[in-house]
Design an enzyme around this catalytic site. Structure first.
Site, PDB file in Angstrom:
ATOM      1  N   GLU A 220       0.852  -1.194   0.000  1.00 38.55           N
ATOM      2  CA  GLU A 220       0.000   0.000   0.000  1.00 38.55           C
ATOM      3  C   GLU A 220       0.880   1.234   0.000  1.00 38.55           C
ATOM      4  O   GLU A 220       1.947   1.240   0.630  1.00 38.55           O
ATOM      5  CB  GLU A 220      -0.887   0.043   1.250  1.00 38.55           C
ATOM      6  CG  GLU A 220      -2.133  -0.796   1.157  1.00 38.55           C
ATOM      7  CD  GLU A 220      -2.026  -2.045   1.999  1.00 38.55           C
ATOM      8  OE1 GLU A 220      -1.063  -2.134   2.782  1.00 38.55           O
ATOM      9  OE2 GLU A 220      -2.883  -2.942   1.859  1.00 38.55           O
TER      10      GLU A 220
ATOM     11  N   TYR B 289       8.262   1.986  -7.133  1.00 37.61           N
ATOM     12  CA  TYR B 289       7.530   0.739  -7.360  1.00 37.61           C
ATOM     13  C   TYR B 289       7.259   0.530  -8.856  1.00 37.61           C
ATOM     14  O   TYR B 289       7.345  -0.599  -9.351  1.00 37.61           O
ATOM     15  CB  TYR B 289       6.217   0.746  -6.573  1.00 37.61           C
ATOM     16  CG  TYR B 289       6.416   0.930  -5.081  1.00 37.61           C
ATOM     17  CD1 TYR B 289       7.491   0.338  -4.421  1.00 37.61           C
ATOM     18  CD2 TYR B 289       5.537   1.695  -4.316  1.00 37.61           C
ATOM     19  CE1 TYR B 289       7.683   0.511  -3.061  1.00 37.61           C
ATOM     20  CE2 TYR B 289       5.721   1.873  -2.957  1.00 37.61           C
ATOM     21  CZ  TYR B 289       6.800   1.285  -2.332  1.00 37.61           C
ATOM     22  OH  TYR B 289       6.997   1.463  -0.993  1.00 37.61           O
TER      23      TYR B 289
HETATM   24  C1  LIG Z   1      10.740   6.099  -1.241  1.00 39.45           C
HETATM   25  C2  LIG Z   1      12.145   5.857  -0.676  1.00 39.45           C
HETATM   26  C3  LIG Z   1      12.128   4.548   0.126  1.00 39.45           C
HETATM   27  C4  LIG Z   1      13.139   5.731  -1.845  1.00 39.45           C
HETATM   28  O1  LIG Z   1      14.401   5.373  -1.304  1.00 39.45           O
HETATM   29  P1  LIG Z   1      15.783   5.667  -2.062  1.00 39.45           P
HETATM   30  O2  LIG Z   1      16.804   4.761  -1.437  1.00 39.45           O
HETATM   31  O3  LIG Z   1      16.063   7.096  -2.096  1.00 39.45           O
HETATM   32  O4  LIG Z   1      15.410   5.157  -3.538  1.00 39.45           O
HETATM   33  P2  LIG Z   1      16.456   4.771  -4.698  1.00 39.45           P
HETATM   34  O5  LIG Z   1      17.637   5.662  -4.647  1.00 39.45           O
HETATM   35  O6  LIG Z   1      16.686   3.307  -4.671  1.00 39.45           O
HETATM   36  O7  LIG Z   1      15.592   5.148  -5.987  1.00 39.45           O
HETATM   37  C5  LIG Z   1      15.166   4.202  -6.934  1.00 39.45           C
HETATM   38  C6  LIG Z   1      14.220   4.869  -7.898  1.00 39.45           C
HETATM   39  O8  LIG Z   1      13.017   5.283  -7.221  1.00 39.45           O
HETATM   40  C7  LIG Z   1      12.558   6.514  -7.791  1.00 39.45           C
HETATM   41  N1  LIG Z   1      12.685   7.603  -6.784  1.00 39.45           N
HETATM   42  C8  LIG Z   1      13.259   7.528  -5.563  1.00 39.45           C
HETATM   43  N2  LIG Z   1      13.154   8.720  -4.922  1.00 39.45           N
HETATM   44  C9  LIG Z   1      12.499   9.546  -5.765  1.00 39.45           C
HETATM   45  C10 LIG Z   1      12.080  10.908  -5.682  1.00 39.45           C
HETATM   46  N3  LIG Z   1      12.334  11.643  -4.583  1.00 39.45           N
HETATM   47  N4  LIG Z   1      11.410  11.430  -6.726  1.00 39.45           N
HETATM   48  C11 LIG Z   1      11.134  10.705  -7.827  1.00 39.45           C
HETATM   49  N5  LIG Z   1      11.525   9.397  -7.972  1.00 39.45           N
HETATM   50  C12 LIG Z   1      12.188   8.836  -6.954  1.00 39.45           C
HETATM   51  C13 LIG Z   1      13.468   6.811  -8.966  1.00 39.45           C
HETATM   52  O9  LIG Z   1      12.918   6.130 -10.090  1.00 39.45           O
HETATM   53  C14 LIG Z   1      14.752   6.136  -8.510  1.00 39.45           C
HETATM   54  O10 LIG Z   1      15.621   5.832  -9.550  1.00 39.45           O
HETATM   55  P3  LIG Z   1      16.724   6.936 -10.028  1.00 39.45           P
HETATM   56  O11 LIG Z   1      17.412   7.459  -8.797  1.00 39.45           O
HETATM   57  O12 LIG Z   1      17.604   6.134 -10.928  1.00 39.45           O
HETATM   58  O13 LIG Z   1      15.911   8.008 -10.714  1.00 39.45           O
HETATM   59  C15 LIG Z   1      12.617   7.065   0.215  1.00 39.45           C
HETATM   60  O14 LIG Z   1      12.334   8.275  -0.446  1.00 39.45           O
HETATM   61  C16 LIG Z   1      11.976   7.090   1.602  1.00 39.45           C
HETATM   62  O15 LIG Z   1      12.472   6.471   2.539  1.00 39.45           O
HETATM   63  N6  LIG Z   1      10.861   7.829   1.750  1.00 39.45           N
HETATM   64  C17 LIG Z   1      10.199   7.954   3.063  1.00 39.45           C
HETATM   65  C18 LIG Z   1       9.545   6.649   3.471  1.00 39.45           C
HETATM   66  C19 LIG Z   1       8.508   6.194   2.446  1.00 39.45           C
HETATM   67  O16 LIG Z   1       7.726   6.993   1.939  1.00 39.45           O
HETATM   68  N7  LIG Z   1       8.483   4.871   2.169  1.00 39.45           N
HETATM   69  C20 LIG Z   1       7.535   4.286   1.245  1.00 39.45           C
HETATM   70  C21 LIG Z   1       6.281   3.917   1.975  1.00 39.45           C
HETATM   71  S1  LIG Z   1       5.067   3.183   0.888  1.00 39.45           S
END
Ligand SMILES: CC(C)(COP(=O)(O)OP(=O)(O)OC[C@H]1O[C@@H](n2cnc3c(N)ncnc32)[C@H](O)[C@@H]1OP(=O)(O)O)[C@@H](O)C(=O)NCCC(=O)NCCS
Length: 157
Positions: A116, A128
């Site tokens: 979710e 995702y």
């Molecule tokens: C969502 C989250 C887990 C992503 O973690 P991350 O380690 O920064 O992600 P990654 O570096 O592996 O990113 C992989 C891909 O996701 C997408 N992505 C990640 N962060 C993004 C952002 N801020 N905006 C747009 N796309 C994003 C991109 O496609 C990215 O690939 P790219 O860097 O080559 O463009 C992080 O922002 C987070 O912890 N957010 C707060 C907690 C949360 O919302 N969790 C999800 C609950 S459902």
């Protein structure tokens, strides 16, 4: 006898199971990432549940900088939480975790991975979608603040 040089420390991030020793770090990560975070005790309970798995990205010397909590439910994997420490975002850590989740689902012959997410969470949805997740339903007012949840799933087989 001449002593052999020790190999250099491994500094490349790697995905590994989270242990009790990591819990302070994972709880801090929860706190900075979610409006309704799991407390340390709740995370400790996750580690005890036979159907739960908690994987982390270990990035020496920082320790666990990202984690995913998942449940194995019949032939589905449910992603409960995934988060990366704010200072370590956009370095592929969540991508490494999602890949590990899908690999685990494949090895366990699961049919799908389900999760979710808030419609407002563009970063998570983009992550995702990169792994082929698609929206299959909406759960109205799913979150404490009244926001809906999108249910997203990725087929494994
Ligand atoms: C969502 C989250 C887990 C992503 O973690 P991350 O380690 O920064 O992600 P990654 O570096 O592996 O990113 C992989 C891909 O996701 C997408 N992505 C990640 N962060 C993004 C952002 N801020 N905006 C747009 N796309 C994003 C991109 O496609 C990215 O690939 P790219 O860097 O080559 O463009 C992080 O922002 C987070 O912890 N957010 C707060 C907690 C949360 O919302 N969790 C999800 C609950 S459902």
């Amino acid at each position: 006898m001449a002593s052999e040089a020790l190999p250099p420390p491994c500094v490349a991030p790697r995905v590994r199971p989270v242990t009790l020793e990591d819990l302070d770090q994972v709880a801090a990560l929860e706190l900075e990432s979610f409006s309704n975070p799991f407390a340390r005790d709740a995370l400790a309970s996750e580690l005890q549940r036979s159907w739960a798995r908690v994987l982390g990205v270990d990035a020496p010397p920082h320790g666990i900088v990202a984690f995913v909590d998942l449940w194995l439910v019949a032939d589905e994997v449910h992603v409960i939480n995934v988060a990366t420490a704010a200072r370590h975002r956009r370095r592929g850590h969540a991508r490494a975790l999602l890949q590990a989740v899908l690999d685990m689902a494949r090895v366990r012959r699961c049919a799908s991975v389900l999760l979710e997410v808030r419609p407002s969470n563009r970063a998570a949805i983009a992550l995702y979608e990169r792994f082929g997740f698609a929206v299959i339903a909406t759960r109205p007012r799913y979150y404490d603040d009244g926001e809906d949840a999108l249910v997203m799933t990725a087929k494994v087989r």
